[in-house]
Write an enzyme that holds these catalytic residues in place. Structure first.
Site, PDB file in Angstrom:
ATOM      1  N   PHE A  62       0.806  -1.214   0.000  1.00  0.00           N
ATOM      2  CA  PHE A  62       0.000   0.000   0.000  1.00  0.00           C
ATOM      3  C   PHE A  62       0.850   1.281   0.000  1.00  0.00           C
ATOM      4  CE2 PHE A  62      -2.357   2.874   3.182  1.00  0.00           C
ATOM      5  CZ  PHE A  62      -2.871   3.674   2.179  1.00  0.00           C
ATOM      6  N   THR A  99       3.919 -11.234  -0.965  1.00  0.00           N
ATOM      7  CA  THR A  99       3.060 -12.004  -0.070  1.00  0.00           C
ATOM      8  C   THR A  99       1.614 -11.623  -0.353  1.00  0.00           C
ATOM      9  OG1 THR A  99       3.152 -10.285   1.641  1.00  0.00           O
ATOM     10  CG2 THR A  99       4.845 -12.004   1.719  1.00  0.00           C
ATOM     11  N   THR A 129      10.323 -11.194   9.346  1.00  0.00           N
ATOM     12  CA  THR A 129      10.379 -10.133   8.331  1.00  0.00           C
ATOM     13  C   THR A 129      10.784  -8.792   8.923  1.00  0.00           C
ATOM     14  OG1 THR A 129       8.686 -11.223   6.998  1.00  0.00           O
ATOM     15  CG2 THR A 129       9.048  -8.876   6.605  1.00  0.00           C
ATOM     16  N   THR A 151       6.137   2.988  12.748  1.00  0.00           N
ATOM     17  CA  THR A 151       4.737   3.242  13.067  1.00  0.00           C
ATOM     18  C   THR A 151       4.598   3.891  14.436  1.00  0.00           C
ATOM     19  OG1 THR A 151       2.632   2.137  13.600  1.00  0.00           O
ATOM     20  CG2 THR A 151       4.634   0.861  13.914  1.00  0.00           C
ATOM     21  N   ASP A 152       3.531   4.660  14.616  1.00  0.00           N
ATOM     22  CA  ASP A 152       3.271   5.248  15.931  1.00  0.00           C
ATOM     23  C   ASP A 152       2.875   4.195  16.956  1.00  0.00           C
ATOM     24  OD1 ASP A 152       0.744   4.632  14.936  1.00  0.00           O
ATOM     25  OD2 ASP A 152      -0.085   6.636  15.212  1.00  0.00           O
ATOM     26  N   GLU A 153       2.580   2.978  16.494  1.00  0.00           N
ATOM     27  CA  GLU A 153       2.172   1.924  17.422  1.00  0.00           C
ATOM     28  C   GLU A 153       3.295   1.495  18.358  1.00  0.00           C
ATOM     29  OE1 GLU A 153      -0.415  -1.227  16.055  1.00  0.00           O
ATOM     30  OE2 GLU A 153      -0.815  -0.129  14.209  1.00  0.00           O
ATOM     31  N   TYR A 177       3.014  -7.275  16.566  1.00  0.00           N
ATOM     32  CA  TYR A 177       3.369  -6.418  15.431  1.00  0.00           C
ATOM     33  C   TYR A 177       4.165  -5.200  15.893  1.00  0.00           C
ATOM     34  CZ  TYR A 177       2.851  -2.476  12.276  1.00  0.00           C
ATOM     35  OH  TYR A 177       3.108  -1.361  11.519  1.00  0.00           O
ATOM     36  N   LYS A 222       8.189  -4.055  15.224  1.00  0.00           N
ATOM     37  CA  LYS A 222       8.589  -2.784  14.623  1.00  0.00           C
ATOM     38  C   LYS A 222       9.485  -1.987  15.569  1.00  0.00           C
ATOM     39  CE  LYS A 222       7.518  -1.218  11.188  1.00  0.00           C
ATOM     40  NZ  LYS A 222       8.196  -1.283   9.864  1.00  0.00           N
ATOM     41  N   ASN A 234      -2.376   5.326   7.892  1.00  0.00           N
ATOM     42  CA  ASN A 234      -2.512   5.812   6.520  1.00  0.00           C
ATOM     43  C   ASN A 234      -3.826   5.341   5.909  1.00  0.00           C
ATOM     44  OD1 ASN A 234       0.603   6.380   4.845  1.00  0.00           O
ATOM     45  ND2 ASN A 234       0.282   6.427   7.037  1.00  0.00           N
ATOM     46  N   TYR A 281     -14.874  -3.393  16.059  1.00  0.00           N
ATOM     47  CA  TYR A 281     -14.396  -3.927  17.334  1.00  0.00           C
ATOM     48  C   TYR A 281     -15.006  -3.160  18.515  1.00  0.00           C
ATOM     49  CZ  TYR A 281     -10.659  -6.698  15.141  1.00  0.00           C
ATOM     50  OH  TYR A 281      -9.961  -7.612  14.420  1.00  0.00           O
TER      51      TYR A 281
END
Length: 339
Positions: free
Chosen positions: A11, A36, A100, A125-127, A153, A157, A183, A210
């Site tokens: 993306f 993938t 990965t 990422t902000d995560e 995840y 990162k 995004n 959710y």
């Protein structure tokens, strides 16, 4: 310059390639992607025949293949978008995310050291910052916010980010990192919130939300993100982290209702499902640093960007319909069928 873009069939990576090809036609762009489930070569159809573009199907964890490519192309800059990125998938199968997102990053940086690149840029990422309380809208993530991850995840990162900074300090590798908010825009894979809701609504299918849908995300139009990364790799300081945020905070439920309104679909399609494990409450980025140092600010307001995005999905069903008929259909049933 010669720029390698890993994860370029995904993306954000594909949108970044489109930006490079448009804004810097003098540069050579090498897209590296394993293809993938989330990598789609058809996304790159408009640039595949261009003389300054090359696609290479390579797994960034394959050290031999990565080194061979660097030996052939001698890149000046590497921008690493390649990542497993879906939180739900990381909860189901953490191992591939570690492989990965961490080991793949180390292979790329080893290649960068060996072939003396000018800049390695890690797209993060902000995560990695965890989340913020819903009742404190005055709080924002800054580059000084401690890392506090919630999912496999985000942990993978964050680990990659720490590794990148360690390579800079230990080996002097010229690196930079950007951490972005959520995004949205063209070519967004249908498992993510906005495209999933658009496509389901078009087919009058349930819109799975959710919990109560009160989780807040800071939304960034993908083109704005690509412009920010371009600035960082060309003018950003080596060894620095830059937060890239949209100043477009929205509750998930409000986005879903907005999509229903734009598509003239009833809100009765909304179906509340059991919440994600460890679901972060709120993300919000303070982009002061990149604004002050590089002059970047988001250009797209969410109200405009979401209309543009919906229009794109309406006009490009030939892109997403084949995806919905493939592996993702089985995964969708696994994740939402029993909820």
């Amino acid at each position: 310059m010669t720029i390698i873009v890993t994860g370029g069939a995904g993306f954000i990576g594909s949108n970044f390639i489109f930006h490079l090809m448009s804004a810097h036609s003098e540069d050579r762009v090498i897209c590296v992607d394993k293809l993938t489930y989330a990598g789609n070569l058809s996304t790159l159809a408009s640039v595949l025949g261009k003389p300054n573009f090359r696609f290479c199907k390579v797994d960034i964890c394959d050290r031999e293949a990565v080194y061979a490519l660097f030996e052939e192309e001698h890149p000046d800059i590497v921008v690493n978008f390649a990542a497993e990125s879906h939180v739900d998938r990381s909860i189901e199968d953490p191992g591939i995310f570690l492989q990965t997102n961490i080991l793949g990053t180390s292979v790329l940086m080893d290649a960068c050291r060996k072939y003396s690149i000018r800049r390695y840029h890690q797209v993060s990422t902000d995560e990695v910052y965890g989340d913020l309380p819903l009742e404190r809208p005055d709080l924002f993530f800054t580059e000084a916010t401690p890392i506090h991850t919630s999912s496999p995840y985000s942990s993978s990162k964050a680990s990659a980010d720490l590794l990148v900074l360690a390579y800079h300090r230990t080996y002097g590798l010229p690196v930079s990192i950007s951490r972005c908010s959520n995004n949205y825009g063209p070519y967004h894979f249908p498992e993510k919130l906005i495209p999933l809701m658009i496509i389901n609504a078009l087919h009058d299918k349930p819109l799975p939300v959710y919990g109560e849908g009160l989780n807040v995300r800071d939304w960034l139009y993908v083109e704005d993100h690509c412009k920010a990364i371009d600035l960082v790799i060309r003018k950003g300081r080596v060894g620095e982290v830059y937060n890239i945020g949209g100043h477009n905070e929205m509750r998930n439920i409000d986005i879903v209702k907005l999509i229903c309104k734009e598509l003239n679909k009833p809100e009765s399609l909304i179906t509340y499902v059991s919440d994600r494990k460890g679901h972060d409450l709120r993300y919000a980025i303070d982009p002061t640093k990149i604004h002050q140092e590089l002059g970047w600010l988001p250009e797209t307001k969410f109200a405009d960007g979401i209309k543009r995005t919906i229009k794109w999905y309406l006009e490009h069903q030939d892109w997403w319909e084949p995806i919905m008929n493939g592996e993702y259909t089985q995964y969708y049933e696994k994740m939402y069928g029993s909820r």
